[in-house]
Write an enzyme that holds these catalytic residues in place. Structure first.
Site, PDB file in Angstrom:
ATOM      1  CG  ASN A   1      -4.723  10.820  -5.796  1.00 38.39           C
ATOM      2  OD1 ASN A   1      -4.202  10.751  -6.906  1.00 38.39           O
ATOM      3  ND2 ASN A   1      -5.183   9.753  -5.161  1.00 38.39           N
TER       4      ASN A   1
ATOM      5  CG  ASP B   1      -1.876   1.155   1.252  1.00 35.11           C
ATOM      6  OD1 ASP B   1      -2.856   1.097   0.483  1.00 35.11           O
ATOM      7  OD2 ASP B   1      -1.667   2.110   2.014  1.00 35.11           O
TER       8      ASP B   1
ATOM      9  CG  ASP C   1      -5.120   7.679 -12.602  1.00 36.32           C
ATOM     10  OD1 ASP C   1      -5.418   7.174 -11.499  1.00 36.32           O
ATOM     11  OD2 ASP C   1      -5.963   8.175 -13.374  1.00 36.32           O
TER      12      ASP C   1
ATOM     13  CG  ASP D   1      -3.204   3.355  -2.295  1.00 47.15           C
ATOM     14  OD1 ASP D   1      -4.361   3.107  -1.936  1.00 47.15           O
ATOM     15  OD2 ASP D   1      -2.314   3.692  -1.502  1.00 47.15           O
TER      16      ASP D   1
END
Length: 203
Positions: free
Chosen positions: A71, A63, A80, A106
């Site tokens: 983000n 993770d 992305d 993620d």
């Protein structure tokens, strides 16, 4: 002859289209990794093989630490791009017999067949260090990320079934994130075992 040729051509086109559909059905659109649906089937099959042949089977759950910050700061398109590059880095660390899939968001799942816990820890920490040392570039801005990885191994951790393997890898992951992130932690009913990471650098 012309009709037979056209039939063969259409049959070939149909077979190719079906192959592409099968690939799309098991592939994550963004990263090109296997998707969650295929991952679950693979875990179940590999776990059954592990029990039958009395071999070891390790699972890693990775993770990205504080991915929301990426983000929020650079935008979701950057997030992305990070996941795409992360998928490539992960694949480059693995054997042909290993499998990597996007678990969700993620999180990336890695299946290591016939791999005992010490080797799984070694693989996981190599990947953790590689990610930490990699620079990510987005629209002229360079930044870095870290990740945390949880590990569970069958039959070492008294795994009841494939779902239990997944849950215990998940427990190890979130215990590692709670302990300071940028760390590899293997499941242990009595605590945990961490490899080199943020915890050890601080000590």
């Amino acid at each position: 002859d012309e009709l037979e040729s056209k039939v063969q051509e259409r049959t070939s086109e149909l077979a190719e289209a079906n192959a592409k559909l099968r690939e799309l059905s098991i592939t994550d659109d963004l990263t090109g990794l296997f998707n969650h649906r295929y991952l679950i089937r693979a875990i179940e099959a590999e776990f059954m093989r592990t029990i039958r042949y009395k071999r070891s089977f390790s699972m890693l759950l990775l993770d990205v630490d504080c991915f929301k910050d990426v983000n929020d700061r650079y935008g979701h398109s950057c997030g992305d791009a990070v996941l795409i590059k992360l998928a490539s880095l992960t694949r480059g660390c693995l054997r042909n017999s290993d499998m990597v899939a996007r678990y969700g968001g993620d999180e990336i799942a890695i299946l290591l067949p016939e791999t005992e816990k010490p080797m799984a820890l070694e693989v996981a920490d190599k990947l953790r260090a590689l990610i930490e040392e990699t620079s990510f570039d987005w629209q002229g801005k360079v930044f870095s990320i870290t990740c945390s990885i949880g590990i569970a191994t069958a039959p070492d951790d008294s795994i009841a079934d494939w779902n239990d393997l997944l849950e215990k890898a998940d427990q190890a992951l979130y215990k590692g994130k709670g302990a300071g992130r940028n760390v590899v932690l293997s499941y242990n009913p009595d605590g945990g075992h961490s490899s080199t990471g943020e915890q050890q650098r601080r000590s």
